[in-house]
Design a protein around this motif. Sequence first.
Motif, short mmCIF file in Angstrom:
data_model
loop_
_atom_site.label_atom_id
_atom_site.label_comp_id
_atom_site.label_asym_id
_atom_site.label_seq_id
_atom_site.Cartn_x
_atom_site.Cartn_y
_atom_site.Cartn_z
N LEU A 1 4.24 11.14 -5.90
CA LEU A 1 5.30 11.74 -7.07
C LEU A 1 4.27 12.08 -7.97
CD1 LEU A 1 7.69 8.73 -6.99
CD2 LEU A 1 8.06 11.15 -6.39
N LYS A 2 3.13 11.59 -8.42
CA LYS A 2 2.37 12.38 -9.49
C LYS A 2 1.82 13.64 -8.83
CE LYS A 2 -1.13 9.66 -10.96
NZ LYS A 2 -2.08 8.62 -10.79
N ASP A 3 1.38 13.89 -7.65
CA ASP A 3 0.87 15.11 -7.25
C ASP A 3 2.39 16.08 -7.33
OD1 ASP A 3 -0.69 16.85 -5.56
OD2 ASP A 3 0.81 16.78 -4.00
N VAL A 4 3.36 15.67 -6.87
CA VAL A 4 4.50 16.92 -7.17
C VAL A 4 4.79 17.13 -8.52
CG1 VAL A 4 7.28 16.92 -6.72
CG2 VAL A 4 5.74 15.79 -4.85
N TYR A 5 4.71 15.73 -9.39
CA TYR A 5 5.09 16.36 -10.76
C TYR A 5 3.99 17.22 -11.35
CZ TYR A 5 4.85 15.07 -15.75
OH TYR A 5 4.92 15.52 -17.17
N GLY A 6 2.86 16.96 -11.01
CA GLY A 6 1.81 17.82 -11.60
C GLY A 6 1.79 19.24 -11.07
N LYS A 7 2.21 19.43 -9.95
CA LYS A 7 2.52 21.17 -9.43
C LYS A 7 3.67 21.65 -9.87
CE LYS A 7 -0.17 20.22 -5.06
NZ LYS A 7 -0.33 19.93 -3.77
N ALA A 8 4.61 20.70 -10.10
CA ALA A 8 6.05 21.34 -10.39
C ALA A 8 6.62 21.30 -11.80
CB ALA A 8 7.22 20.31 -9.61
N HIS A 9 6.14 20.44 -12.73
CA HIS A 9 6.62 20.60 -14.10
C HIS A 9 5.57 21.34 -14.99
CE1 HIS A 9 7.87 18.75 -18.02
NE2 HIS A 9 8.96 18.30 -17.44
N PRO A 10 6.34 22.26 -15.90
CA PRO A 10 5.85 22.97 -16.51
C PRO A 10 4.86 22.75 -17.50
CG PRO A 10 8.06 23.00 -17.00
CD PRO A 10 7.75 22.51 -15.83
N ARG A 11 5.01 21.35 -18.09
CA ARG A 11 4.11 20.80 -19.05
C ARG A 11 3.05 20.16 -18.44
NH1 ARG A 11 4.61 22.03 -24.19
NH2 ARG A 11 4.42 19.93 -24.88
N ALA A 12 3.12 19.97 -16.96
CA ALA A 12 2.00 19.40 -16.38
C ALA A 12 0.76 20.01 -15.88
CB ALA A 12 2.56 18.29 -15.40
N LYS A 13 1.31 21.50 -15.75
CA LYS A 13 0.42 22.43 -15.13
C LYS A 13 -0.68 22.67 -15.90
CE LYS A 13 4.22 24.50 -12.28
NZ LYS A 13 4.96 25.94 -12.15
N THR A 14 -0.50 22.94 -17.10
CA THR A 14 -1.71 23.47 -18.01
C THR A 14 -2.17 22.24 -18.83
OG1 THR A 14 -0.61 25.56 -17.91
CG2 THR A 14 -2.38 25.07 -19.71
N ILE B 1 0.79 -1.45 -0.05
CA ILE B 1 -0.16 0.09 0.13
C ILE B 1 0.85 1.14 0.24
CG2 ILE B 1 -0.33 -0.08 2.60
CD1 ILE B 1 -2.94 0.79 0.19
N TYR B 2 2.12 1.05 0.68
CA TYR B 2 2.89 2.48 0.55
C TYR B 2 3.35 2.65 -0.63
CZ TYR B 2 2.12 1.88 5.62
OH TYR B 2 1.80 1.95 6.71
N THR B 3 3.70 1.73 -1.42
CA THR B 3 4.25 2.12 -3.11
C THR B 3 3.17 2.71 -3.67
OG1 THR B 3 3.32 -0.16 -3.99
CG2 THR B 3 5.50 -0.07 -2.88
N HIS B 4 1.75 2.44 -3.57
CA HIS B 4 1.05 3.40 -3.99
C HIS B 4 0.83 4.71 -3.63
CE1 HIS B 4 -0.78 -0.28 -5.67
NE2 HIS B 4 -1.23 -0.88 -4.79
N LEU B 5 1.10 4.79 -2.21
CA LEU B 5 1.04 6.07 -1.74
C LEU B 5 2.18 7.02 -2.17
CD1 LEU B 5 -0.04 7.87 0.67
CD2 LEU B 5 1.79 6.99 2.10
N THR B 6 3.48 6.30 -2.30
CA THR B 6 4.84 7.09 -3.06
C THR B 6 4.55 7.44 -4.37
OG1 THR B 6 5.64 5.03 -3.55
CG2 THR B 6 6.30 6.08 -1.19
N ARG B 7 3.66 6.52 -5.16
CA ARG B 7 3.34 7.00 -6.44
C ARG B 7 2.38 8.01 -6.72
NH1 ARG B 7 2.05 1.10 -7.33
NH2 ARG B 7 4.03 0.04 -7.95
N GLU B 8 1.46 8.22 -5.98
CA GLU B 8 0.63 9.12 -5.83
C GLU B 8 1.08 10.35 -5.23
OE1 GLU B 8 -2.87 9.34 -6.65
OE2 GLU B 8 -2.39 7.18 -7.47
#
Length: 303
Positions: free
Chosen positions: A284-297, A275-282
């Motif tokens: 990372l997806k959240d960090v990616y969505g907030k930080a990467h310029p191509r993921a923001k818009t 279950i913790y691997t799912h947590l770390t993936r989620e």
Amino acid sequence: MLADEALSLFAGYQYSLNRSEHTVIAYQNDLGQFFRFAAQEVGQEPESLTVQQIDVYIVRSFLGILTDQGLTRKSMARKLAALRSLFKFLCREGILSVNPVQRIASPKIGKKLPHFLYLDQVEGLLRASDCSKLLGARDQVIMELLYGSGLRVSELVGLNRDSLDLEGGLIRVLGKGNKERVVPITNYARRAIENYLKMRSDENGALLLNYQGTRLTDRSVRRILDKLVNRVSLEQHVHPHMLRHSFATHLLDGGADLRSVQELLGHQKLSSTQIYTHLTRERLKDVYGKAHPRAKTVIDPLK
């Protein structure tokens, strides 16, 4: 056998397995509710109900009523688990020959990702205790072991002085089902324990004591954590198990393999640790969505 007698016998069995007071009481409450319903179903007083009168139809009716009342699947699964444990015990003891719950399917429950703290939040809590005072030094030990070794609260309060191998950086822990495991402690935890024990002048074998000089309880640990959370002004609700979740999450983030984390946590099944691997993936997806310029818009790829 009367239902009340079966409940008492089962409670004694649970205590023999080192179940916590909270767990035993929760099971007794759920089973008591079921037996009161069963007595109504057969048209007699609860005091005269016997376990031999329980059949699969009464169990199914009970679950049906709970569904009609809007009980969540998780709560229904918990009540059914209590019934399974009781009737399995009664069959094993020869009190019953047929298990009325055996063919009842458990409701499917979607996995809920555990909540965890970010590293800066944990570090704030680790700096919140006044280690120059006895109780503050004890609180520091609590935090260092909950987060640094991923202990359950029941494991933490059950520690004795002879559970420690400070020179080797290890502690012996009694986990679920009376299963013993050895887990490492950090240098921070070792120093915190040494500092705390130097301040104590008693001969009590328990590692963690309350202000009265007796063994600390699960509830006391929760109150201590609440106090530290208020001290550092964390807005979210924090419970002790969140530090265990944080321990596992931060290990996996740091590159630890799943099997090692499973062993450290004392999980019997690898699925409990996954279950913790799912947590770390989620996360990372959240960090990616907030930080990467191509993921923001979000744009239309056809334009």
